[in-house]
Scaffold this active site. Sequence first.
Site, PDB file in Angstrom:
ATOM      1  N   HIS A 201       0.869  -1.176   0.000  1.00 34.05           N
ATOM      2  CA  HIS A 201       0.000   0.000   0.000  1.00 34.05           C
ATOM      3  C   HIS A 201       0.906   1.227   0.000  1.00 34.05           C
ATOM      4  O   HIS A 201       1.887   1.273   0.743  1.00 34.05           O
ATOM      5  CB  HIS A 201      -0.886  -0.034   1.251  1.00 34.05           C
ATOM      6  CG  HIS A 201      -2.006   0.943   1.229  1.00 34.05           C
ATOM      7  ND1 HIS A 201      -1.812   2.297   1.316  1.00 34.05           N
ATOM      8  CD2 HIS A 201      -3.345   0.769   1.118  1.00 34.05           C
ATOM      9  CE1 HIS A 201      -2.987   2.908   1.264  1.00 34.05           C
ATOM     10  NE2 HIS A 201      -3.940   1.994   1.148  1.00 34.05           N
TER      11      HIS A 201
ATOM     12  N   ARG B  61      -6.505  10.380  -0.115  1.00 35.90           N
ATOM     13  CA  ARG B  61      -6.370  10.873  -1.486  1.00 35.90           C
ATOM     14  C   ARG B  61      -7.729  10.977  -2.156  1.00 35.90           C
ATOM     15  O   ARG B  61      -7.984  11.898  -2.927  1.00 35.90           O
ATOM     16  CB  ARG B  61      -5.419   9.966  -2.277  1.00 35.90           C
ATOM     17  CG  ARG B  61      -3.951  10.234  -1.948  1.00 35.90           C
ATOM     18  CD  ARG B  61      -3.025   9.186  -2.554  1.00 35.90           C
ATOM     19  NE  ARG B  61      -3.077   7.934  -1.809  1.00 35.90           N
ATOM     20  CZ  ARG B  61      -3.056   6.727  -2.361  1.00 35.90           C
ATOM     21  NH1 ARG B  61      -2.973   6.604  -3.670  1.00 35.90           N
ATOM     22  NH2 ARG B  61      -3.117   5.648  -1.607  1.00 35.90           N
TER      23      ARG B  61
END
Lengths: 601, 267
Positions: free
Chosen positions: A236, A256
């Site tokens: 990740h 994000r």
Amino acid sequence: MDKYQTFEYDVVVIGAGGAGLRAAIESSANGAKTALVCKSLLGKAHTVMAEGGMAAALANVESRDSWKTHFRDTMRGGKFLNQWRMAQLHAQEAPDRVRELESWGAVFDRTKDGRILQRNFGGHTYPRLAHVGDRTGLEMIRTLQDKGIHSGIDVHMEVTIRWILKDGNRVAGCFGYQRESGRFVVYKAKAIVLATGGIGRSWEITSNSWEYTADGHAMALWAGADLIDMEFVQFHPTGMVWPPSVRGTLITEGVRGEGGVLLNGKRERFMFNYIPDMFKGEFAETEEEANQWMAQTLAGERPTARRPPELLTRDVVARAIRREIRDGRGSPHGGVFLDIASRRKAEDIKKKLPSMYHQFKELADVDITTDPMEVGPTCHYAMGGVRVNPETQESTVPGLFAAGEVGGGMHGANRLGGNSLSDLLVFGKRAGEHAAKKAKEVSQGTINADEVNRVAAEALKFFGDEQGENPYAIHEELRLMMQSLVGIVRTDEDLRAALAKIGEYRARAAKAKVGGNIQYNPGWHLALDLKNMLDISEAVTKAALERTESRGGHTREDFPETDKEWGKVNCVVRQNKDGIQVVREPRPPMPAELEELLKKD
Amino acid sequence: MAEEAILHIYRGNNDKGEMVEYRVPVQPGMVVLDAVHAVQAMYSPDLAVRWNCKAGKCGSCSGEVNGKPRLMCMDRMDKYPAGEPIVIRPIKSFPVMKDLATDVSWNYRVNKKIPPFQMKPVATSLRDADAKSAGSESRRDSATAEPRFSQEEADRVQEFRKCIECYLCQNVCHVLRDHEKHEEFGGPRFFVRVASLEMHPLDCGDRLELVKDQLGLGFCNITRCCTEVCPEHIHITDNAIIPLKERVVDRFYDPIKKLLRIVFPKA
């Protein structure tokens, strides 16, 4: 064998995260006498740590969304290595699984007109993730837990399963131990569903908990089942990097999705430099355009600007971050910056990302509403897993099913964020349904008492007066080694060195010794788990050695290009008398209408 | 910050045990759970402790640190005075299994008494036929209507649904901790759970009699100890317990309403 407590069920589900709970609910609903066996307390499984949301083409926020677009995004994210039928079923059935969860009491965040809200995420063309702030996994597990305890399922908590018992070539039960008492238990079962999650505890920097010791992967391998796509391990992009205590702890991609941007040590927004050819033309190429997308999205308009490159797939973003750090453009603690503070109002951040706020404030002394976070890649998810029939989730061993992260094939070379929670429900349900069906078709197999006694004796060899190593020391070395030699970027030389190391650790692990007795003894549990971790580390390493190209979560420095020929095959891992072997198998052909979807712009 | 931490950790079971001293090196940002893990790695692999997420999300690692109930994974070492022993014990309200792990199975038994979520029949006016046909072409295996409710309605129960079941509230509640009324009382965790169902915009179940009679809501005299220790900052007393108490009073003790119900039984 009579000395061990023995239970008899139609179906035993191993693991009580989203997939296991959903499978058990479905199995029981289909009339099978069902046990749910889990290592932790109920409700504490890894699913609880999932944050960002579950992907489903509900089309609540963007009416153009459909299963076809979701399918296409999933296949592109997986670099076309996914088992297409799984990706198709997943995209088609995920919306119903979300609605079903709501009908069982889940409370998702809402749109202005009162429907389930969906957020943007990496690799998804449209806002698609149903979510609850940044604690979607908790919502899922609690909803399933509260449904499950009223579904006639027997829950066996804090029991670790060690071994799948077979009668000839089919499943007859499983063997394990109760963590508290240390006593061995035998479960007779007509069908078993593996829902044991992943393998990430074999890496140093990981978002995975102690439970992720590859139990299901290893038990399937030992039982003779095929594993598929084991070379693909997802790092990740955004784990915490500082302080050391929390290194690797997950920061949701939702940051994000909610507008957060990545900056290097020079405070440059670097992702514009890393848009791969495959996605060229689909992402904003300037900050102005990315900012315009953000403004339009926040205003609730359909964006005319293209998406910011921070929303590229995880494999791409993780490699970009690694590159920035390697080339000397990192942040002070060896990460990059993730900034939401300058993008969103403090109250919005606290509302949509409450646990991120809390986590940074309490553990890193950082207020994310005023300062950027420092982030770096962290081992997160195994794309590879037990090779299953896409319709039934049955493995190549009759009666042995797998769902969720332990299952393989759905995500190909790289999983999209948000596709895991939906995977758990779609394939958990299917596994439960077909395991129950299987149980109706077959009678109980015969348990081989010699096999049980042998596995029990092997488990007890870690006690005794002889000198032996502390299993924690061997585990620590394994994690450091896998991080450095079988991490984000791999080479032939490193992978061969890793195999040699695994052999060395295996010899040491066999002679490890633990103090104390069998009661609630984490040292003993770890000594047992080392065998799983070593065998599955070998499977990952051998598959990574085999695949001489770079694709998705597998990057070879010595073979940096994606090779068309490699796109036609999956690596399959199986164990025979010569040990753990890797073979290449051609991908099943895809129907023309689905091929067509992939071509479409 | 001292380079070495001194820990006094409970070792034993429910019948007997002792505090054992360990010394472990301290790293920046270290939490109490890290120190416990260091003890396992360095001295005592058989030290029992539960943990999972190590980020305050799963509620597994509850303990009492210097007498205060804490999630050990969120409890920073640097807030404790350097050089002084840090005392780590299992939570008190539940029987010790071994070392820091306690038997919390009672909580699971209480939870099972609570009738599950029961979906309201969704009125036709709420159905959104347009949305079904317009966007998603996904295959449907049920003709479910799409329920609608606002974020404000969601907020009310989402607060309760943040609960991570660490049972720290159960641990400090004097009805359980001092009076041990485990048989007659559900405890703050399950008042929060009942509130999350009773105030759910789509639920049509009724759990007021249960909360009054079987979960013993009346034993709570609102000392707010539960609210103070909640690591999720749920306003247990103000938002869950007091509104439930009000509903119970309205239903069972309001004489005028009682009379009205006799006269107009269907009202």
